[in-house]
Design an enzyme around this catalytic site. Structure first.
Site, PDB file in Angstrom:
ATOM      1  N   TYR A  14      47.013  56.162  46.632  1.00 13.28           N
ATOM      2  CA  TYR A  14      46.070  57.185  47.068  1.00 13.28           C
ATOM      3  C   TYR A  14      45.933  57.214  48.589  1.00 13.28           C
ATOM      4  CZ  TYR A  14      44.551  57.495  42.200  1.00 13.28           C
ATOM      5  OH  TYR A  14      44.512  57.675  40.842  1.00 13.28           O
ATOM      6  N   LYS A  58      24.571  30.588  36.007  1.00 15.56           N
ATOM      7  CA  LYS A  58      24.203  32.006  35.955  1.00 15.56           C
ATOM      8  C   LYS A  58      25.430  32.871  36.249  1.00 15.56           C
ATOM      9  CE  LYS A  58      22.674  32.040  40.806  1.00 15.56           C
ATOM     10  NZ  LYS A  58      21.556  32.270  41.731  1.00 15.56           N
TER      11      LYS A  58
END
Length: 377
Positions: free
Chosen positions: A267, A40
């Site tokens: 940043y 999965k």
């Protein structure tokens, strides 16, 4: 491995290592216990189709997916082995179950009735595995109601009951008391069915952690996931030297620069140079699944040495220091997860820095990253 890619960011998947991990799992089981490989979430970020095909070639008898849509992807790729959908579904997904001849988890009476009605309308039968909630608290029938649900499932003409399973919530812990309680609850519910002279279908409960050190859970099937990819379910489990991580995440230096003292980086200006510092710009960031939480604390490998991240990880760029790395050059290969020389950065190391688990690190890698499958490694 030198790569000529349009964008210098890629994953290398070592198929020989996958085979090694699979064979290690198989060596722990008795001959009657089948393997239902969990692929999965795009095989935990490793590429579901390629991984599933390799596992089937190695001998896995079942595949497990997280949704009918994931099952359809495998069917469209030509895979014909039984595929079990481990999660609950909505009516809009029922057609995919039929189209892919998938085995569906049934975890509520509503799902049983709805699947049966849909199958009857299409003059088909849908194979199901009943889910028993022995302590996970997620989906499933409680052990005390399993017997009645089992009889109900048998009475529904357009359903074919193929299995009953449960899921362990804390098997990745050193202490196994809770797992043993879950197993005992599961056994008790199953014994009620046995005593009524009903034949039990396929029974399974073992996940990766249980495969490692809970032999009592080796029933008709085991469902290994993370250990197929060479990663441990948690740091609490003993190191399995036979497991080898099959994924490496790589990029290249796209720019080198030197900033003067007191320069701020990225940043928020969270890093300031104390002296002049040589820096490398990497063309990857959190959009690629590289955690922003590695800002100012993670490291990468360049020329076999660790290079610390400077400032915040950006959406598509990350800056690292190469002050201590002699002769760093534009185009140099950079390892974010994996080995370079004798040095290694593991998914577990990154997960610890990012306050998460290795599952999330590999599952979050961007599916658009180029995957290169290496058959000889």
């Amino acid at each position: 491995m030198e790569q000529e890619l349009e964008r210098p960011a890629w994953l290398e998947i070592k198929m020989k290592a996958l085979a090694k991990n699979y064979k290690f799992i198989r060596s722990k089981l008795n001959k009657k216990t089948k393997i239902a490989a969990v692929v999965k979430a795009d095989a935990y970020g490793h590429g579901a189709v390629k991984i599933a095909k390799k596992l089937v070639c190695l001998g896995t008898e079942y595949l497990c997916v997280g949704s009918p849509e994931e099952g359809i992807e495998l069917r469209n790729a030509g895979l014909e082995v039984p595929i079990l959908v481990l999660a609950e579904v909505l009516p809009a997904q029922y057609q995919s179950i039929l189209a892919g001849d998938l085995i569906q988890t049934a975890a509520s009476r509503e799902t049983l009735f709805a699947l049966n009605k849909f199958a009857a309308k299409n003059n088909k039968k849908i194979k199901i595995h009943l889910k028993c909630d022995t302590g996970m608290g997620r989906i499933g029938f409680l052990p005390e109601e399993l017997f009645e649900v089992y009889k109900l499932a048998l009475s529904l003409d357009n359903l074919k009951l193929e299995g009953i399973f449960s899921h362990l919530a804390r098997a990745d812990e050193t202490e196994k008391e809770f797992s043993n309680k879950q197993l005992a609850r599961f056994d008790c519910a199953l014994n009620k069915i046995k005593k009524s002279n009903f034949k039990l279908p396929l029974i399974h409960i073992a996940n990766s952690a249980a495969v490692i050190d809970l032999k009592a859970t080796y029933l008709d099937l085991v469902r290994p996931g993370i250990i197929l990819y060479g990663l441990l379910p948690s740091a609490e489990l003993k190191e399995e030297s036979f497991l080898e991580p099959i994924l490496e995440f790589k990029t290249k230096i796209v720019q080198l620069r030197e900033l003067p003292p007191a320069s701020t980086i990225s940043y928020g200006s969270t890093y300031k140079t104390e002296a002049s510092e040589k820096l490398a710009v990497l063309p990857i960031g959190y959009k690629d699944g590289y955690p922003r939480l590695l800002s100012n604390q993670g490291e990468v490998l360049i020329r076999g040495q660790r290079a610390p991240i400077r400032g915040k990880v950006c959406m598509g760029q990350t800056i690292v220091s190469v002050e201590e790395i002699e002769n760093a050059a534009i185009g140099d290969e950079v390892v974010l997860i994996g080995k370079q020389g004798t040095a290694e950065i593991t998914a577990a190391e990154i997960a610890k820095l990012a306050s998460t688990i290795s599952y999330e690190i590999v599952c979050n890698l961007d599916r658009n990253l180029k995957k290169i499958y290496l058959e000889d490694q």
